[in-house]
Enzyme design. Structure first.
Site, PDB file in Angstrom:
ATOM      1  N   LYS A 141     -37.872  11.866  75.616  1.00  0.00           N
ATOM      2  CA  LYS A 141     -38.603  10.962  76.466  1.00  0.00           C
ATOM      3  C   LYS A 141     -38.508   9.918  76.153  1.00  0.00           C
ATOM      4  O   LYS A 141     -37.894   8.895  76.516  1.00  0.00           O
ATOM      5  CB  LYS A 141     -39.871  11.232  76.556  1.00  0.00           C
TER       6      LYS A 141
ATOM      7  N   ARG B 173     -51.143  14.425  80.786  1.00  0.00           N
ATOM      8  CA  ARG B 173     -50.732  15.050  79.827  1.00  0.00           C
ATOM      9  C   ARG B 173     -51.624  16.122  79.878  1.00  0.00           C
ATOM     10  O   ARG B 173     -51.949  17.254  78.971  1.00  0.00           O
ATOM     11  CB  ARG B 173     -50.840  14.852  78.678  1.00  0.00           C
TER      12      ARG B 173
ATOM     13  N   ARG C 264     -36.833  12.900  63.339  1.00  0.00           N
ATOM     14  CA  ARG C 264     -37.114  11.170  63.456  1.00  0.00           C
ATOM     15  C   ARG C 264     -37.494  10.631  62.663  1.00  0.00           C
ATOM     16  O   ARG C 264     -38.339  11.045  62.031  1.00  0.00           O
ATOM     17  CB  ARG C 264     -38.272  11.600  64.794  1.00  0.00           C
TER      18      ARG C 264
ATOM     19  N   ARG D  79     -43.824   8.924  61.821  1.00  0.00           N
ATOM     20  CA  ARG D  79     -44.967   9.002  62.184  1.00  0.00           C
ATOM     21  C   ARG D  79     -45.573  10.144  61.507  1.00  0.00           C
ATOM     22  O   ARG D  79     -45.796  11.570  60.741  1.00  0.00           O
ATOM     23  CB  ARG D  79     -44.719   9.687  63.845  1.00  0.00           C
TER      24      ARG D  79
ATOM     25  N   ARG E 218     -49.330  20.765  68.757  1.00  0.00           N
ATOM     26  CA  ARG E 218     -48.697  19.415  70.201  1.00  0.00           C
ATOM     27  C   ARG E 218     -47.501  20.364  71.056  1.00  0.00           C
ATOM     28  O   ARG E 218     -47.722  20.455  72.538  1.00  0.00           O
ATOM     29  CB  ARG E 218     -47.980  18.091  70.035  1.00  0.00           C
TER      30      ARG E 218
HETATM   31  P1  AP5 Z   1     -37.617  10.591  71.249  1.00  0.00           P
HETATM   32  O1  AP5 Z   1     -37.286  10.408  72.037  1.00  0.00           O
HETATM   33  O2  AP5 Z   1     -38.765   9.887  70.243  1.00  0.00           O
HETATM   34  O3  AP5 Z   1     -38.828  12.280  71.998  1.00  0.00           O
HETATM   35  P2  AP5 Z   1     -40.121  12.090  72.641  1.00  0.00           P
HETATM   36  O4  AP5 Z   1     -39.979  13.125  73.477  1.00  0.00           O
HETATM   37  O5  AP5 Z   1     -40.167  10.558  73.230  1.00  0.00           O
HETATM   38  O6  AP5 Z   1     -41.514  12.337  71.385  1.00  0.00           O
HETATM   39  P3  AP5 Z   1     -42.348  12.176  71.347  1.00  0.00           P
HETATM   40  O7  AP5 Z   1     -42.363  12.969  70.258  1.00  0.00           O
HETATM   41  O8  AP5 Z   1     -42.422  10.355  71.194  1.00  0.00           O
HETATM   42  O9  AP5 Z   1     -43.368  12.842  72.128  1.00  0.00           O
HETATM   43  P4  AP5 Z   1     -44.944  13.102  72.699  1.00  0.00           P
HETATM   44  O10 AP5 Z   1     -45.095  13.095  73.980  1.00  0.00           O
HETATM   45  O11 AP5 Z   1     -45.498  13.976  71.461  1.00  0.00           O
HETATM   46  O12 AP5 Z   1     -45.485  12.138  71.854  1.00  0.00           O
HETATM   47  P5  AP5 Z   1     -46.391  10.908  72.318  1.00  0.00           P
HETATM   48  O13 AP5 Z   1     -45.818   9.517  71.097  1.00  0.00           O
HETATM   49  O14 AP5 Z   1     -46.483  10.285  73.572  1.00  0.00           O
HETATM   50  O15 AP5 Z   1     -36.982  11.769  70.303  1.00  0.00           O
HETATM   51  C1  AP5 Z   1     -37.124  12.615  69.877  1.00  0.00           C
HETATM   52  C2  AP5 Z   1     -35.923  12.729  68.696  1.00  0.00           C
HETATM   53  O16 AP5 Z   1     -35.794  13.774  68.694  1.00  0.00           O
HETATM   54  C3  AP5 Z   1     -35.493  11.160  67.443  1.00  0.00           C
HETATM   55  O17 AP5 Z   1     -35.289  11.538  66.568  1.00  0.00           O
HETATM   56  C4  AP5 Z   1     -34.598  11.191  68.625  1.00  0.00           C
HETATM   57  O18 AP5 Z   1     -33.483  10.563  68.177  1.00  0.00           O
HETATM   58  C5  AP5 Z   1     -34.332  12.598  69.281  1.00  0.00           C
HETATM   59  N1  AP5 Z   1     -33.173  12.983  69.815  1.00  0.00           N
HETATM   60  C6  AP5 Z   1     -33.803  12.542  71.242  1.00  0.00           C
HETATM   61  N2  AP5 Z   1     -32.712  12.917  72.380  1.00  0.00           N
HETATM   62  C7  AP5 Z   1     -32.025  14.022  71.359  1.00  0.00           C
HETATM   63  C8  AP5 Z   1     -30.673  14.690  72.423  1.00  0.00           C
HETATM   64  N3  AP5 Z   1     -30.319  14.847  72.882  1.00  0.00           N
HETATM   65  N4  AP5 Z   1     -30.216  15.495  70.866  1.00  0.00           N
HETATM   66  C9  AP5 Z   1     -30.794  14.783  69.434  1.00  0.00           C
HETATM   67  N5  AP5 Z   1     -31.078  14.262  69.268  1.00  0.00           N
HETATM   68  C10 AP5 Z   1     -32.273  13.763  69.924  1.00  0.00           C
HETATM   69  O19 AP5 Z   1     -47.991  10.951  71.736  1.00  0.00           O
HETATM   70  C11 AP5 Z   1     -48.071  10.912  70.428  1.00  0.00           C
HETATM   71  C12 AP5 Z   1     -49.671  11.437  71.175  1.00  0.00           C
HETATM   72  O20 AP5 Z   1     -50.420  10.500  71.521  1.00  0.00           O
HETATM   73  C13 AP5 Z   1     -50.395  12.449  71.237  1.00  0.00           C
HETATM   74  O21 AP5 Z   1     -50.145  14.047  70.591  1.00  0.00           O
HETATM   75  C14 AP5 Z   1     -51.683  12.575  71.599  1.00  0.00           C
HETATM   76  O22 AP5 Z   1     -51.986  12.541  70.626  1.00  0.00           O
HETATM   77  C15 AP5 Z   1     -51.352  10.843  71.833  1.00  0.00           C
HETATM   78  N6  AP5 Z   1     -51.266  11.237  73.178  1.00  0.00           N
HETATM   79  C16 AP5 Z   1     -50.625  10.177  74.241  1.00  0.00           C
HETATM   80  N7  AP5 Z   1     -49.915  10.461  75.503  1.00  0.00           N
HETATM   81  C17 AP5 Z   1     -51.655  10.389  75.752  1.00  0.00           C
HETATM   82  C18 AP5 Z   1     -52.131  11.390  77.139  1.00  0.00           C
HETATM   83  N8  AP5 Z   1     -51.260  11.332  78.078  1.00  0.00           N
HETATM   84  N9  AP5 Z   1     -53.758  11.639  77.485  1.00  0.00           N
HETATM   85  C19 AP5 Z   1     -53.304  12.309  75.673  1.00  0.00           C
HETATM   86  N10 AP5 Z   1     -53.547  12.052  73.909  1.00  0.00           N
HETATM   87  C20 AP5 Z   1     -52.347  10.938  73.931  1.00  0.00           C
END
Ligand code: AP5
Length: 603
Positions: free
Chosen positions: A95, A171, A206, A235, A246
């Site tokens: 994402k 979410r 990552r 992270r 997750r």
């Molecule tokens: P990346 O682009 O970072 O992936 P992402 O989908 O953004 O992953 P996140 O881990 O950030 O998503 P998440 O939803 O778990 O975490 P968030 O920060 O929102 O890519 C990942 C890796 O893959 C990178 O190394 C990248 O280089 C590689 N990659 C990307 N595309 C690729 C491709 N095509 N091919 C190969 N490699 C690739 O949330 C974190 C925490 O916050 C949650 O766990 C929760 O505790 C809290 N939180 C956030 N939002 C909420 C909510 N709405 N409600 C409650 N808690 C929340």
């Protein structure tokens, strides 16, 4: 225990009663609203018919990730109402990576709840202190904390003016409902689909640059310089154990969230090079932008007084998903009208885009004349809706029903079409005298093509035993040149004739000809193989949008609903349908002996 396979619909009614009604209700004035009077749907009034059916327009509303100002912005939002995009997917589905690219191209304000929360944590705020514990454990932060943060950010001027890209929110079903209550709706809901094992590997590898906020991966996207490499951080929630937790939470919630955004959901294969994924996302966003511009031009945009929210178009507001109780025969008037409108909108969009060889395949039980000849009535009612609407645009429409083929003792016509032409002539074509002026009824063949005809609608063309319709159809479409020809529920397969008479065209040519028509509409119910009950789901394609796969769900209240499982650029294969029903990511190794299956004949 589930039966072993899914079958496509061929004969679908639970109640075998044919959908026949007396011929008298052909006239709208005498029609009853009873669901059984399947030929009684009146043509819409002139005014109603004149009302243009909009191409699919998405909802719009207000907006939120912390992103640097877009650099190299190439596409400017030409509309006053900017794009609103939601992106979802499992942890590490990409994402954040895609958001960087989207922001660069479209200039939207990127609002990532993960980034917002991490910023609060690193600043040591009260919110951050509360959120830290949940995040580090790989759990969701309580709704009230996140929702307040998101809504505040969405209402800021930059998001309202430039549009937004919401990443990581909602979410949960409750979060989706919070946005609904505030009438905050995206134009498009993008879901990145990646197999579990790839996700885990991506998380573990990552690395984040705390200075530029750029996302790297030790193998996939290594840092450009040693200096950057030295400052990268991991992270705290990127351990294998936390990623699994997750992922589990994501799976538990994803279906409920999707159900809120069914109509605007686009599932994208996220296990490809990031540029390729972005290309697909980009084309969707450009299409949405185009639709919004069109909607603005046609004056259908209603700006709400205080906010910059855009209301849904009437047609979108009225869209109620796939109608339920499709196994009940006869279908209610509401169900029939739904499908007539759905087909009409798709056909109009295709013709407006200059498509000329089109086919409609709508296989709801009541549009399937293979089951009994009476069902041809519903098909004719559909044809009437299409013909009247195009005639209302000032087009001369010829509605064609094939006549008898062959000669002497070998002459014949398919049973389902017997009497069809006569019934068409008896039907009520409205008070405005459309029949005979804008609408003519003809047969199939080159000589049926008159200079003044603007388009042709051919009712269920098919072979009779020993006689192939394709020669006549081919001659007709050749004569029609670039005028649209629409086949309604054709059966152009290479059926064996019992008489063994050779066709004048070769088999390859016949199949090639049949394949030259593009589906502008497709609908089919899905069942377990060998059964016609219960309905397991449906496939729907409406030009120019993707083919949608729905699952039917029985709700605790006793009601049923259809929930979108996946979308496809092409009609999905049996394996793809199996995988989607089993919740497998689409690129996981295919298992043809899965518990679901289709009758392959439909593909
Ligand atoms: P990346 O682009 O970072 O992936 P992402 O989908 O953004 O992953 P996140 O881990 O950030 O998503 P998440 O939803 O778990 O975490 P968030 O920060 O929102 O890519 C990942 C890796 O893959 C990178 O190394 C990248 O280089 C590689 N990659 C990307 N595309 C690729 C491709 N095509 N091919 C190969 N490699 C690739 O949330 C974190 C925490 O916050 C949650 O766990 C929760 O505790 C809290 N939180 C956030 N939002 C909420 C909510 N709405 N409600 C409650 N808690 C929340």
């Amino acid at each position: 225990m589930l039966p072993t396979t899914l079958s496509s619909l061929h004969s679908t009614s639970v109640t075998p009663t044919p959908t026949v009604s007396p011929l008298s209700p052909f006239s709208p004035s005498s029609s009853s609203s009873s669901s059984s009077s399947f030929l009684s749907l009146p043509p819409s009034s002139s005014t109603q018919r004149r009302r243009r059916l909009n191409s699919l327009c998405f909802f719009g509303d207000t907006h939120l990730r912390i992103s640097p100002k877009p650099k190299g912005l190439k596409v400017k939002c030409l509309v006053s109402e900017p794009l609103k995009v939601m992106i979802s997917g499992a942890p590490a589905s990409g994402k954040g990576t895609q958001c960087e690219l989207i922001v660069q191209k479209f200039g939207l304000v990127h609002i990532s709840t993960g980034d917002l929360l991490r910023a609060e944590v690193s600043s040591g705020t009260e919110i951050g202190n509360k959120a830290k514990e949940f995040m580090n454990a790989g759990r969701l932060v309580p709704d009230e904390i996140v929702t307040a943060m998101v809504t505040a950010r969405l209402s800021r001027e930059d998001a309202v003016e430039r549009g937004w890209l919401l990443d990581g929110y909602p979410r949960s079903f409750a979060q989706a409902q919070s946005l609904e209550k505030l009438k905050i709706r995206p134009d498009i809901y993008i879901v990145l689909d990646v197999p579990d094992e790839i996700l885990i590997n991506r998380c573990i590898g990552r690395r984040l640059d705390p200075v530029t906020r750029k996302i790297y991966h030790i193998k996939n996207f290594p840092p450009e310089t040693e200096e950057i490499k030295a400052r990268l951080v991991i992270r705290p929630d990127d351990t294998e154990e936390k990623v699994k937790s997750r992922l589990e939470i994501y799976k538990q919630n994803s279906e409920a969230i999707s159900s809120t955004y069914l109509k605007i959901m686009t599932k994208i294969d996220g296990n490809r090079p990031k540029e390729e994924i972005f290309k697909e996302i980009e084309s969707f966003l450009l299409q949405v932008q185009k639709d919004k511009e069109k909607m603005e031009k046609s004056g259908n945009t209603l700006l709400e007084s205080k906010s910059h929210k855009i209301q849904a178009s009437t047609s979108e507001d009225n869209w109620r998903g796939i109608p339920t109780r499709l196994n009940n025969i006869p279908h209610s008037r509401g169900i029939r009208e739904y499908f007539y409108k759905d087909v009409l909108e798709a056909t109009q969009r295709a013709i407006n885009d200059g498509r000329t060889r089109l086919k409609v395949e709508n296989n709801i039980p009541e549009l399937n004349p293979e089951m009994d000849v009476y069902r041809i009535g519903t098909l004719m009612e559909l044809v009437r809706v299409l013909a009247l609407s195009f005639a209302d645009d000032g087009k001369q429409v010829k509605v064609c029903v094939q006549g008898s083929m062959g000669e002497g003792a070998l002459a014949g016509m398919p049973l389902q079409l017997a009497g069809t032409r006569k019934i068409l002539e008896y039907m009520d074509w409205g008070e405005y005298g459309a029949l005979g002026t804008f609408i003519k009824i003809g047969s199939v063949g080159a000589k049926e093509v008159d200079e003044q005809d603007d388009m042709f609608i051919i009712v269920a063309p098919q072979n009779a035993v020993g006689n192939c319709i394709i020669d006549d159809l081919k001659a007709m479409t050749d004569a029609a040149g670039n005028r649209p020809v629409i086949l309604i529920n054709p059966r152009l397969k290479d059926l064996p004739g019992s008489s063994g008479i050779m066709q004048t065209m070769g088999r390859d040519k016949r199949l090639e000809y049949a394949g030259s028509f593009q589906n502008c509409y497709f609908f089919r119910l899905l069942y377990y193989a060998g059964t016609q009950y219960p309905i397991m789901g449906a496939l729907r394609m409406s030009y120019p949008y993707r083919c949608e796969l729905y699952k039917r769900i029985d709700e605790p209240s006793g009601k049923e609903k259809y929930v979108i499982l996946s979308t496809f650029t092409e009609r999905p294969t049996i394996d793809e349908i199996n995988d989607a029903f089993q919740g497998k990511p689409r690129n996981e190794a295919k298992n043809t002996s899965g518990i679901w299956g289709f009758l392959s004949g439909i593909f």
